[in-house]
Design an enzyme around this catalytic site. Structure first.
Site, mmCIF file in Angstrom:
data_model
loop_
_atom_site.group_PDB
_atom_site.id
_atom_site.type_symbol
_atom_site.label_atom_id
_atom_site.label_comp_id
_atom_site.label_asym_id
_atom_site.label_seq_id
_atom_site.Cartn_x
_atom_site.Cartn_y
_atom_site.Cartn_z
ATOM 1 N N GLU A 200 29.694 36.296 38.468
ATOM 2 C CA GLU A 200 29.599 37.724 38.126
ATOM 3 C C GLU A 200 31.008 38.278 38.249
ATOM 4 O O GLU A 200 31.471 38.563 39.349
ATOM 5 C CB GLU A 200 28.635 38.432 39.091
ATOM 6 N N CYS A 234 32.538 47.404 39.100
ATOM 7 C CA CYS A 234 32.825 46.393 38.071
ATOM 8 C C CYS A 234 32.437 46.881 36.679
ATOM 9 O O CYS A 234 33.069 46.501 35.695
ATOM 10 C CB CYS A 234 32.113 45.096 38.395
HETATM 11 P P1 NAD Z 1 37.273 39.912 46.955
HETATM 12 O O1 NAD Z 1 38.753 39.864 47.101
HETATM 13 O O2 NAD Z 1 36.438 40.448 48.056
HETATM 14 O O3 NAD Z 1 36.829 38.427 46.599
HETATM 15 C C1 NAD Z 1 35.499 38.068 46.406
HETATM 16 C C2 NAD Z 1 35.138 36.928 47.330
HETATM 17 O O4 NAD Z 1 35.940 35.800 47.043
HETATM 18 C C3 NAD Z 1 35.361 37.269 48.804
HETATM 19 O O5 NAD Z 1 34.205 36.904 49.524
HETATM 20 C C4 NAD Z 1 36.570 36.453 49.170
HETATM 21 O O6 NAD Z 1 36.564 36.030 50.515
HETATM 22 C C5 NAD Z 1 36.481 35.269 48.237
HETATM 23 N N1 NAD Z 1 37.788 34.683 47.958
HETATM 24 C C6 NAD Z 1 38.941 35.357 47.731
HETATM 25 N N2 NAD Z 1 39.946 34.478 47.482
HETATM 26 C C7 NAD Z 1 39.403 33.248 47.562
HETATM 27 C C8 NAD Z 1 39.927 31.920 47.387
HETATM 28 N N3 NAD Z 1 41.211 31.706 47.112
HETATM 29 N N4 NAD Z 1 39.067 30.886 47.530
HETATM 30 C C9 NAD Z 1 37.774 31.093 47.818
HETATM 31 N N5 NAD Z 1 37.235 32.322 47.976
HETATM 32 C C10 NAD Z 1 38.029 33.372 47.858
HETATM 33 O O7 NAD Z 1 36.842 40.743 45.686
HETATM 34 P P2 NAD Z 1 37.570 40.875 44.294
HETATM 35 O O8 NAD Z 1 37.558 39.588 43.579
HETATM 36 O O9 NAD Z 1 38.848 41.612 44.435
HETATM 37 O O10 NAD Z 1 36.511 41.846 43.619
HETATM 38 C C11 NAD Z 1 36.830 42.645 42.581
HETATM 39 C C12 NAD Z 1 36.506 41.939 41.277
HETATM 40 O O11 NAD Z 1 35.128 41.625 41.253
HETATM 41 C C13 NAD Z 1 36.749 42.808 40.058
HETATM 42 O O12 NAD Z 1 37.286 42.017 39.041
HETATM 43 C C14 NAD Z 1 35.354 43.284 39.699
HETATM 44 O O13 NAD Z 1 35.204 43.647 38.356
HETATM 45 C C15 NAD Z 1 34.546 42.100 40.053
HETATM 46 N N6 NAD Z 1 33.183 42.475 40.327
HETATM 47 C C16 NAD Z 1 32.215 42.028 39.520
HETATM 48 C C17 NAD Z 1 30.901 42.412 39.735
HETATM 49 C C18 NAD Z 1 29.779 41.947 38.874
HETATM 50 O O14 NAD Z 1 28.647 42.140 39.277
HETATM 51 N N7 NAD Z 1 30.018 41.348 37.737
HETATM 52 C C19 NAD Z 1 30.611 43.256 40.798
HETATM 53 C C20 NAD Z 1 31.641 43.682 41.610
HETATM 54 C C21 NAD Z 1 32.921 43.274 41.379
#
Ligand code: NAD
Length: 444
Positions: A200, A234
């Site tokens: 997602e 998102c």
């Molecule tokens: P985030 O930084 O919290 O990362 C998400 C998860 O990935 C966390 O649990 C984190 O610990 C893990 N993570 C981070 N780096 C990692 C790595 N190198 N290896 C393994 N795991 C790792 O959140 P984010 O990615 O900044 O979230 C924002 C993004 O998520 C935006 O692009 C947003 O559009 C997208 N998003 C999508 C949805 C959807 O439902 N499609 C919903 C919310 C957010």
């Protein structure tokens, strides 16, 4: 918990029902604690936390409880005449142990909403909340395993090292919400074990405005969808696209809408959220110089406040044109006609959502037929995710797989094909088994 766990403990409908009921009770009973955690992480107003996080998951649980038995019921399918007598059905069985990795922007909802589906489908779950929403993550870790069957539900807190370690384990499904860069890391790790993955992800969701729909209401809906959770949603409209004359009329209406939603002193309004951390704040403030500020533009690093902002005349080549903004900054991008707007959107990655504000049936049809996005909203942003019958997910760079409603159940189930064929009478010898005769060629 081990790979393949759960088929015995978690399979009965009664267990699933009990877990969902207990999760619901936890969310209701400890609502105030969850509200406080969300306020601490993101400055979320309690009402917004109810609408978009706590209440959202409660509604999903109620939907799952209302439909659980019908989702679990085997589905009969037809059997070709030549194979009869026989019966065939699809049995949804639990996958086993699933991993849910959640982001920080809706840190409760995005951690627990997939869990509703995973439990309804009879799985054990490991939840990895986002370390960037530490208060919510800690509360989930403290409350959820205690409230549920801790043999089947656990929470692992932490950031990259902990998630990397988790990803080295074998799971039966990984459900990841977040950005595409980490989505690739998750996919690569899952491939080692041939573990299926739901991604997602995000992207730049356009809002097309052509001036045929009432602009004041359009402005209000776009402002609501964009500035909800301070733009950290998102499916928020990333930018507005439309003819420059329409954008010129829209800009002051967006200012009016912000005023109507958040008053004249937004920084003092508790209904408006904050940016999650300094790194995100600095990234967003960097975008403010990309064009002319038409609305808002003020910011305060000490409280991580960024005013709802509308930008125009974006400099060509600015990163804001290509990167997902994920904050309360709304650029207006001119496209003089429908074709140009569609061409521009199609030149980028497939977005998570596209929103069309137009009363012109031809324009609406064109967006439906000529663009691809996770979802398409006519007349309102964001709301599609509250319709349980609609799959919620992306396409291409915005993700793969979908959930919500019954799809939250199927995404965490294996659809097992079951065929039952009586041994007598022998209908196979005369039809498909050797010795072959010319007549048998036509029978099946
Ligand atoms: P985030 O930084 O919290 O990362 C998400 C998860 O990935 C966390 O649990 C984190 O610990 C893990 N993570 C981070 N780096 C990692 C790595 N190198 N290896 C393994 N795991 C790792 O959140 P984010 O990615 O900044 O979230 C924002 C993004 O998520 C935006 O692009 C947003 O559009 C997208 N998003 C999508 C949805 C959807 O439902 N499609 C919903 C919310 C957010």
């Amino acid at each position: 918990m081990r790979y393949g766990f759960g088929l015995d403990i978690t399979r009965p409908a009664a267990w699933r029902r009990e877990q969902l009921t207990r999760l619901r009770a936890l969310l209701v009973d400890r609502s105030a604690d969850f509200e406080r955690a969300l306020e601490s992480d993101l400055g979320k107003a309690p009402t917004e936390s109810q609408l978009t996080e706590i209440g959202f998951v409660v509604t999903e649980i109620d939907h799952a409880l209302a439909h659980l038995e019908s989702w679990m019921r085997p589905k009969r399918v037809g059997v070709p005449l030549a194979l009869q007598p026989a019966s065939a059905r699809i049995v949804a069985e639990p996958l086993g142990v699933v991993l849910v990795i959640a982001p920080w922007n809706y840190p409760l909802m995005l951690a627990l909403s997939p869990v509703v589906g995973a439990l309804a489908a009879g799985n054990a779950v490991v939840i990895k909340p986002s370390e960037l929403a530490p208060a919510t993550s800690a509360l989930i870790a403290r409350l959820v395993p205690d409230a549920l069957d801790s043999r089947a539900v656990s929470v692992v807190q932490g950031g990259v090292p902990e998630t990397t370690e988790l990803l080295a384990q074998r799971f039966d499904h990984i459900f990841y919400t977040g950005n595409g860069r980490v989505g690739r890391i998750v996919s690569r790790a899952a491939a080692e074990h041939l573990t299926p993955v739901t991604l997602e992800l995000g992207g730049k969701s356009p809002a097309y405005v052509d001036g045929t729909a009432p602009l004041a209401e359009v402005a209000k809906r776009i402002a609501w969808g964009k500035f909800l959770n301070a733009g950290q949603t998102c499916v928020a409209p990333d930018y507005v696209i439309g003819p420059s004359a329409v954008l010129r009329r829209l800009a002051p209406l967006l200012a009016d809408a912000v005023h109507e939603l958040y008053g004249s002193a937004v920084a003092q309004n508790p209904d408006y959220g904050r940016i999650v951390n300094d790194a995100q704040f600095d990234r967003l403030v960097g975008y403010l110089s990309a064009g002319e500020v038409l609305v808002g533009g003020t910011h305060d690093r000490s409280t991580r406040f960024i005013e709802p902002t509308v930008l125009a005349d974006i400099e060509p080549g600015s990163p804001i044109l290509n990167e997902e903004i994920f904050g309360p900054i709304l650029p207006l991008i001119p496209a003089e006609n429908l074709d140009e707007a569609i061409r521009l959107v199609r030149s980028g990655d497939k977005p998570l959502a596209a929103y069309v504000f137009s009363d012109d049936p031809a324009a609406r049809r064109a967006w439906e037929e000529r663009t691809s996005s996770g979802a398409l909203g006519f007349g309102a942003p964001v709301l599609h995710l509250s319709v349980p019958g609609l799959p919620f997910g992306g396409v291409g760079e915005s993700g793969s797989g979908a959930y919500h409603g019954e799809r939250s159940f199927t995404v965490f189930s294996h659809q097992k094909a079951v065929l039952t064929k009586p041994l007598a009478p022998d209908t196979l010898g005369p039809t498909i088994m050797p010795p072959y005769t010319q007549a048998k060629e036509t029978l099946v």
